[in-house]
Write a protein that holds these residues in place. Structure first.
Motif, PDB file in Angstrom:
ATOM      1  N   GLU A 260      -5.414   5.014   3.948  1.00  0.00           N
ATOM      2  CA  GLU A 260      -4.063   5.001   3.366  1.00  0.00           C
ATOM      3  C   GLU A 260      -3.488   3.582   3.400  1.00  0.00           C
ATOM      4  O   GLU A 260      -2.927   3.097   2.406  1.00  0.00           O
ATOM      5  N   ALA A 261      -3.671   2.886   4.541  1.00  0.00           N
ATOM      6  CA  ALA A 261      -3.120   1.532   4.677  1.00  0.00           C
ATOM      7  C   ALA A 261      -3.734   0.589   3.645  1.00  0.00           C
ATOM      8  O   ALA A 261      -3.050  -0.227   3.014  1.00  0.00           O
ATOM      9  N   MET A 262      -5.075   0.717   3.453  1.00  0.00           N
ATOM     10  CA  MET A 262      -5.784  -0.157   2.498  1.00  0.00           C
ATOM     11  C   MET A 262      -5.270   0.091   1.076  1.00  0.00           C
ATOM     12  O   MET A 262      -5.227  -0.823   0.264  1.00  0.00           O
ATOM     13  N   SER A 263      -4.909   1.331   0.801  1.00  0.00           N
ATOM     14  CA  SER A 263      -4.507   1.648  -0.573  1.00  0.00           C
ATOM     15  C   SER A 263      -3.139   1.051  -0.920  1.00  0.00           C
ATOM     16  O   SER A 263      -2.825   0.853  -2.078  1.00  0.00           O
ATOM     17  N   VAL A 264      -2.349   0.768   0.111  1.00  0.00           N
ATOM     18  CA  VAL A 264      -1.012   0.218  -0.183  1.00  0.00           C
ATOM     19  C   VAL A 264      -0.855  -1.246   0.230  1.00  0.00           C
ATOM     20  O   VAL A 264       0.066  -1.928  -0.230  1.00  0.00           O
ATOM     21  N   LEU A 265      -1.744  -1.709   1.096  1.00  0.00           N
ATOM     22  CA  LEU A 265      -1.689  -3.119   1.533  1.00  0.00           C
ATOM     23  C   LEU A 265      -3.013  -3.774   1.122  1.00  0.00           C
ATOM     24  O   LEU A 265      -3.998  -3.706   1.857  1.00  0.00           O
ATOM     25  N   PRO A 266      -3.055  -4.398  -0.059  1.00  0.00           N
ATOM     26  CA  PRO A 266      -4.342  -4.901  -0.560  1.00  0.00           C
ATOM     27  C   PRO A 266      -4.995  -5.940   0.362  1.00  0.00           C
ATOM     28  O   PRO A 266      -6.209  -5.960   0.517  1.00  0.00           O
ATOM     29  N   ASP A 267      -4.180  -6.778   1.011  1.00  0.00           N
ATOM     30  CA  ASP A 267      -4.742  -7.800   1.911  1.00  0.00           C
ATOM     31  C   ASP A 267      -4.241  -7.587   3.325  1.00  0.00           C
ATOM     32  O   ASP A 267      -3.220  -6.948   3.544  1.00  0.00           O
ATOM     33  N   LYS A 268      -4.954  -8.250   4.250  1.00  0.00           N
ATOM     34  CA  LYS A 268      -4.521  -8.151   5.650  1.00  0.00           C
ATOM     35  C   LYS A 268      -3.124  -8.709   5.841  1.00  0.00           C
ATOM     36  O   LYS A 268      -2.393  -8.315   6.742  1.00  0.00           O
ATOM     37  N   THR A 269      -2.785  -9.689   4.990  1.00  0.00           N
ATOM     38  CA  THR A 269      -1.468 -10.324   5.166  1.00  0.00           C
ATOM     39  C   THR A 269      -0.393  -9.689   4.278  1.00  0.00           C
ATOM     40  O   THR A 269       0.750 -10.139   4.296  1.00  0.00           O
ATOM     41  N   SER A 270      -0.764  -8.671   3.515  1.00  0.00           N
ATOM     42  CA  SER A 270       0.245  -8.018   2.666  1.00  0.00           C
ATOM     43  C   SER A 270       1.367  -7.478   3.550  1.00  0.00           C
ATOM     44  O   SER A 270       1.106  -6.904   4.611  1.00  0.00           O
ATOM     45  N   LEU A 271       2.598  -7.666   3.069  1.00  0.00           N
ATOM     46  CA  LEU A 271       3.729  -7.203   3.873  1.00  0.00           C
ATOM     47  C   LEU A 271       4.103  -5.768   3.508  1.00  0.00           C
ATOM     48  O   LEU A 271       3.995  -5.369   2.345  1.00  0.00           O
ATOM     49  N   VAL A 272       4.544  -5.034   4.513  1.00  0.00           N
ATOM     50  CA  VAL A 272       5.046  -3.678   4.269  1.00  0.00           C
ATOM     51  C   VAL A 272       6.395  -3.789   3.551  1.00  0.00           C
ATOM     52  O   VAL A 272       7.239  -4.599   3.924  1.00  0.00           O
ATOM     53  N   THR A 273       6.561  -3.024   2.505  1.00  0.00           N
ATOM     54  CA  THR A 273       7.805  -3.038   1.720  1.00  0.00           C
ATOM     55  C   THR A 273       8.323  -1.600   1.612  1.00  0.00           C
ATOM     56  O   THR A 273       7.600  -0.653   1.936  1.00  0.00           O
ATOM     57  N   PRO A 274       9.545  -1.420   1.089  1.00  0.00           N
ATOM     58  CA  PRO A 274      10.034  -0.042   0.921  1.00  0.00           C
ATOM     59  C   PRO A 274       9.107   0.781   0.036  1.00  0.00           C
ATOM     60  O   PRO A 274       8.892   1.964   0.289  1.00  0.00           O
ATOM     61  N   GLU A 275       8.505   0.161  -0.980  1.00  0.00           N
ATOM     62  CA  GLU A 275       7.599   0.889  -1.889  1.00  0.00           C
ATOM     63  C   GLU A 275       6.375   1.377  -1.109  1.00  0.00           C
ATOM     64  O   GLU A 275       5.883   2.482  -1.319  1.00  0.00           O
ATOM     65  N   VAL A 276       5.871   0.527  -0.206  1.00  0.00           N
ATOM     66  CA  VAL A 276       4.714   0.916   0.605  1.00  0.00           C
ATOM     67  C   VAL A 276       5.069   2.151   1.436  1.00  0.00           C
ATOM     68  O   VAL A 276       4.341   3.149   1.476  1.00  0.00           O
ATOM     69  N   LEU A 277       6.229   2.104   2.078  1.00  0.00           N
ATOM     70  CA  LEU A 277       6.613   3.214   2.962  1.00  0.00           C
ATOM     71  C   LEU A 277       6.871   4.509   2.196  1.00  0.00           C
ATOM     72  O   LEU A 277       6.860   5.586   2.768  1.00  0.00           O
ATOM     73  N   HIS A 278       7.082   4.372   0.913  1.00  0.00           N
ATOM     74  CA  HIS A 278       7.278   5.554   0.091  1.00  0.00           C
ATOM     75  C   HIS A 278       5.973   6.349  -0.066  1.00  0.00           C
ATOM     76  O   HIS A 278       5.975   7.555  -0.290  1.00  0.00           O
ATOM     77  N   GLU A 279       4.858   5.623   0.074  1.00  0.00           N
ATOM     78  CA  GLU A 279       3.541   6.212  -0.219  1.00  0.00           C
ATOM     79  C   GLU A 279       2.809   6.758   1.011  1.00  0.00           C
ATOM     80  O   GLU A 279       1.798   7.423   0.879  1.00  0.00           O
ATOM     81  N   THR A 280       3.261   6.384   2.186  1.00  0.00           N
ATOM     82  CA  THR A 280       2.401   6.549   3.363  1.00  0.00           C
ATOM     83  C   THR A 280       2.722   7.825   4.159  1.00  0.00           C
ATOM     84  O   THR A 280       3.335   7.771   5.222  1.00  0.00           O
ATOM     85  N   LYS A 281       2.240   8.916   3.638  1.00  0.00           N
ATOM     86  CA  LYS A 281       2.544  10.215   4.255  1.00  0.00           C
ATOM     87  C   LYS A 281       1.740  10.427   5.545  1.00  0.00           C
ATOM     88  O   LYS A 281       2.235  11.006   6.500  1.00  0.00           O
ATOM     89  N   TYR A 282       0.501   9.949   5.529  1.00  0.00           N
ATOM     90  CA  TYR A 282      -0.330  10.169   6.710  1.00  0.00           C
ATOM     91  C   TYR A 282       0.208   9.366   7.907  1.00  0.00           C
ATOM     92  O   TYR A 282       0.233   9.857   9.042  1.00  0.00           O
ATOM     93  N   ALA A 283       0.688   8.148   7.642  1.00  0.00           N
ATOM     94  CA  ALA A 283       1.254   7.330   8.735  1.00  0.00           C
ATOM     95  C   ALA A 283       2.452   8.050   9.356  1.00  0.00           C
ATOM     96  O   ALA A 283       2.618   8.073  10.582  1.00  0.00           O
ATOM     97  N   LYS A 284       3.264   8.659   8.500  1.00  0.00           N
ATOM     98  CA  LYS A 284       4.448   9.379   9.023  1.00  0.00           C
ATOM     99  C   LYS A 284       4.009  10.564   9.883  1.00  0.00           C
ATOM    100  O   LYS A 284       4.599  10.850  10.924  1.00  0.00           O
ATOM    101  N   ALA A 285       2.953  11.233   9.417  1.00  0.00           N
ATOM    102  CA  ALA A 285       2.435  12.378  10.183  1.00  0.00           C
ATOM    103  C   ALA A 285       1.895  11.904  11.542  1.00  0.00           C
ATOM    104  O   ALA A 285       2.068  12.583  12.560  1.00  0.00           O
ATOM    105  N   CYS A 286       1.258  10.727  11.545  1.00  0.00           N
ATOM    106  CA  CYS A 286       0.717  10.182  12.806  1.00  0.00           C
ATOM    107  C   CYS A 286       1.858   9.947  13.799  1.00  0.00           C
ATOM    108  O   CYS A 286       1.730  10.207  14.999  1.00  0.00           O
ATOM    109  N   ILE A 287       2.992   9.447  13.294  1.00  0.00           N
ATOM    110  CA  ILE A 287       4.130   9.155  14.184  1.00  0.00           C
ATOM    111  C   ILE A 287       4.718  10.460  14.735  1.00  0.00           C
ATOM    112  O   ILE A 287       4.988  10.585  15.931  1.00  0.00           O
ATOM    113  N   LYS A 288       4.870  11.438  13.862  1.00  0.00           N
ATOM    114  CA  LYS A 288       5.429  12.728  14.315  1.00  0.00           C
ATOM    115  C   LYS A 288       4.561  13.322  15.425  1.00  0.00           C
ATOM    116  O   LYS A 288       5.071  13.799  16.433  1.00  0.00           O
TER     117      LYS A 288
END
Ligand code: HEM
Length: 535
Positions: free
Chosen positions: A370-398
């Motif tokens: 999931e992270a690779m699909s929204v952050l193309p490079d290691k240095t890509s910054l997380v943006t509001p658009e990225v956080l809109h897509e990341t359902k699995y990350a949210k599930a991991c936190i819960k």
């Protein structure tokens, strides 16, 4: 029904309860809306009170004459003396059942622990118009004795009644709405990008493991993050080799000491209400030091705000700036609270989150995809658009907050006599909804000890779903009008960290299972020596 589901998720991050009382099935947008719902709820309780049994019938350890229940909690003497808070609660539940009364502890009002989701739900239904949580009296005592700082506004964490309501109504729109959080994502993305670079350098060159005191680095990241949200300023916490006597490190130490002393003053038996004990003196000293440093930074931010007033768009302003335009004292106290409440909470919870990811490689791979699909490079910054897509990350936190929650329960102080579980609970009693224990019941969450983020995904059919649990089982940020005000910031910070770390490293754990130290809040009890392998 869809809209109601949204309401409950909005408040709790939980799902719509089918048994939610009809009064709650309205969509409260403000503190006032909660108040009117609570009024409706309390009406039908009065009639029940006459039939209820007295509190002396609630199961629980019986208080001895003179000593009350104190002896039972004294180390080396009492049955509960040598175990941590969470274990004490487990023992009480196993011995006495779902509702346990504990009284006769010096300095503490009688309290009733609730170990079933149905009883917890009822507690929130009778919590009153403006929910009361009298749990940090020593902190409130400090605030009342520092009028030059607080000037009659003591902040939402310790105020009650109208004072709490007036304060909370002012700050809610600037902290709880998703769009107010969105504007800080890029800032946190930058702070976290720097932190992850720092993680690279902190590794032992041979083992690639983080140093034993890595939890302190997580606290630095948490302080730097919350400070940039609250004040729009950087403290410099991430600088290499920050000296032990540097201001950020002193702030972090003070926050730890504050929670430790609150544990000793509020949870353990203490005589601080009778005289100025050594721990109370220490507590005042720690808070004076913390407030002194924080106030310096807040004042600097205020000067900057007044100088550049018309240059920043309201959307991009810090929380302090937004509140300053409304009320200077509220802004000041809220900023102080953010710098205090946003360090150990987010820091410890992030440490646990990375641990669960490190010890569950399959889940980690899924998250990385999931992270690779929204952050193309290691240095890509997380943006509001990225956080809109990341359902699995949210599930991991819960799922991580289910296994390692910040508090042992949510406390409500009853503001009138209420009916609960067939008993008449008198005004002034503290009820404690012990969600962390209930969330570990296999009847609510099958395989409760397993880390299964999929529970939280819609449409998942391969794993037991969190939707099958009673909706008042899991409340890591509390519930209702008094829910955690920093929740959205904390979740955003944790998600940003999680995505950035797994985008950069494979993370492993080669040590004993993580220990949880259950004090005033739950904290990491092990050296956080993850192994980080560059991708
Ligand atoms: C993972 C991180 C966090 C967790 C799990 C957490 C959890 C909680 C919980 C359980 C409560 C009690 C809610 C209730 O009684 O219903 C609470 C209250 C509160 N939290 Fe948090 N918290 C976190 C982070 C933060 C942050 C970052 C801030 C500051 C920005 C913050 C500020 C507060 C304040 C001020 C209250 C008191 C609210 C009131 O009484 O009206 N918390 N938090």
């Amino acid at each position: 029904m869809m809209r109601t589901g949204f309401l409950i998720r909005e408040i709790n991050g939980s799902r719509l309860p089918s048994i939610v009382p009809s009064m709650v099935q309205r969509r409260p947008r403000s503190v006032e809306a909660y108040a009117s719902i609570q009024n409706d709820i309390s009406k039908d309780l009065d009639t029940k009170l006459q039939e209820d049994r007295p509190t002396k019938d609630i199961p629980g350890p019986r208080a001895w004459p003179l000593f009350g229940n104190m002896m039972r909690f004294i180390p080396h003497i009492g049955k509960y003396g040598n175990v941590d808070l969470l274990t004490q609660l487990r023992m009480l539940r196993d011995e006495y059942g779902d509702m346990v009364k504990l009284d006769g502890i010096v300095n503490r009002p009688p309290c009733v622990f609730l170990f079933s989701p149905e009883l917890c739900e009822k507690m929130y239904r009778v919590q009153g118009t403006w929910p009361m949580r009298v749990a940090m009296e020593c902190l409130h005592h400090y605030r009342e004795s520092r009028q030059h700082i607080y000037k009659g506004k003591y902040g939402i964490a310790t105020s009650q009644g109208k004072l709490w309501h007036d304060f909370r109504s002012k700050v809610n729109p600037h902290m709880m709405q998703p769009r107010t959080v969105k504007v800080h994502v890029t800032q946190i993305g930058e702070v976290t990008g720097e932190f992850v670079e720092k993680m690279r350098t902190l590794r032992d060159p041979k083992t690639l493991e983080m140093p034993p005191n890595f939890a302190n680095e997580l606290h630095k990241w948490a302080l730097e993050s919350i400070c940039s949200i609250a004040l729009n300023c950087r403290l410099g916490c991430l600088k290499p080799n920050l000296p032990a006597d540097s201001e950020p490190q002193i702030m972090i130490n003070c926050v730890h000491d504050m929670f430790e002393l609150m544990y000793r003053l509020e949870v353990l038996p203490s005589l601080w209400k009778l005289y100025n004990t050594r721990n109370l003196k220490k507590f005042f000293h720690v808070l004076d030091t913390l407030n002194g440093i924080s106030t310096k930074h807040i004042n600097r931010a205020k000067v900057k705000f007044h100088e550049t007033k018309n240059q920043t768009s309201p959307q991009e302003s810090s929380v302090l700036e937004k509140l300053l335009s409304m009320d200077e004292q509220t802004a000041h106290v809220m900023a102080l609270d953010m710098l205090t409440a946003g360090v150990d909470t987010t820091g410890n919870m992030s440490g646990a989150l990375l641990y669960y990811i490190a010890t569950n490689p399959e889940k980690q791979e899924k998250l990385r995809e999931e992270a690779m699909s929204v952050l193309p490079d290691k240095t890509s910054l997380v943006t509001p658009e990225v956080l809109h897509e990341t359902k699995y990350a949210k599930a991991c936190i819960k799922e991580s907050l289910r296994l390692f929650p910040v508090s042992i329960g949510n406390l409500r102080t009853m503001q009138s006599d209420v009916s609960l579980g067939g008993y008449k609970i008198p005004k002034g009693y503290n009820l404690i909804a012990c969600h962390p224990l209930i969330s570990m019941e296999s009847t609510q969450f099958p395989d409760p000890k397993e880390y299964i983020p999929e529970r939280w995904l819609r449409g998942n059919t391969d794993f037991p779903s969190a939707r099958d649990a009673h909706p008042f089982t899991y409340m890591p940020f509390g519930f209702g009008a008094r829910t955690c005000i920093g929740r959205r910031f904390a979740e955003m910070e944790m998600e940003t960290l999680l995505l950035t770390v797994v985008r950069n490293f494979r993370i492993e754990w080669h040590h004993e299972p993580l220990k949880c130290k259950s004090r005033f809040i739950n904290i990491l009890g092990s050296p956080m020596q993850y192994k980080l392998i560059d991708l």
